[in-house]
Write an enzyme that holds these catalytic residues in place. Sequence first.
Site, PDB file in Angstrom:
ATOM      1  N   HIS A 111       1.017  -1.176   0.241  1.00 18.72           N
ATOM      2  CA  HIS A 111       0.059  -0.698  -0.070  1.00 18.72           C
ATOM      3  C   HIS A 111       0.881   1.615  -0.387  1.00 18.72           C
ATOM      4  O   HIS A 111       0.960   2.094  -0.506  1.00 18.72           O
ATOM      5  CB  HIS A 111      -0.164   0.175   1.210  1.00 18.72           C
ATOM      6  CG  HIS A 111      -2.142  -0.801   0.617  1.00 18.72           C
ATOM      7  ND1 HIS A 111      -2.016  -1.876   1.200  1.00 18.72           N
ATOM      8  CD2 HIS A 111      -3.546  -0.628   0.510  1.00 18.72           C
ATOM      9  CE1 HIS A 111      -3.190  -2.636   0.764  1.00 18.72           C
ATOM     10  NE2 HIS A 111      -4.198  -1.553   0.857  1.00 18.72           N
ATOM     11  N   HIS A 150       1.512  -3.633   9.393  1.00 23.52           N
ATOM     12  CA  HIS A 150       2.858  -3.348   8.974  1.00 23.52           C
ATOM     13  C   HIS A 150       3.811  -2.941  10.150  1.00 23.52           C
ATOM     14  O   HIS A 150       3.587  -2.058  11.205  1.00 23.52           O
ATOM     15  CB  HIS A 150       2.935  -2.651   8.075  1.00 23.52           C
ATOM     16  CG  HIS A 150       2.739  -3.594   6.371  1.00 23.52           C
ATOM     17  ND1 HIS A 150       3.615  -4.168   5.614  1.00 23.52           N
ATOM     18  CD2 HIS A 150       1.607  -2.758   5.784  1.00 23.52           C
ATOM     19  CE1 HIS A 150       2.946  -4.489   4.852  1.00 23.52           C
ATOM     20  NE2 HIS A 150       1.902  -3.866   5.076  1.00 23.52           N
TER      21      HIS A 150
END
Length: 175
Positions: A111, A150
């Site tokens: 992303h 993440h």
Amino acid sequence: MRTIEPIAKLDFAFSQLCLRHKFSLPVARVSQAISHTGDGHLYALIGALAWFVDGPLGLVFLMTGLLAFAIELPIYWLAKNLFKRRRPQELSELLTSFITPSDRYSLPSGHTSAAFLMAVLLGHFYSDTQILAMSWASAIAVSRVLLGVHFLTDVVIGALLGTSCAVVAISVMGG
């Protein structure tokens, strides 16, 4: 591997700080909305809109974007499967994820990579959008950490990957 151990410890500590904070759930709701803008559908819309509205320059923008993603996606996939870094919630039951990630591994953040790729392209072709585009890409990166999918270094490396691929594509296309 001992050389990256301090970085891994910092990553874990930062994730703990973000995910165990009393404001985590309300922040996660906002982060989820921000992260969703980086799912990919918006990039195609921006490219098509640029081509439709801006004619030849928009077409160059679209083609440069396609080239940049053609460079970025294989590198992203290879890195994910080479490093096989586990996601934060897999390392401790103290860390929770507020969303289900689209793939198994965390390094690099796809992303973030895609958002920075698009932000660099927008800033290059449409300089008046640069501050907004980079702020949006940065918000996506932060949202991925705040959502627990993440680590900090995942998004930093994702930002470097996306930026690099955009710069290469701009150079190749002569933009």
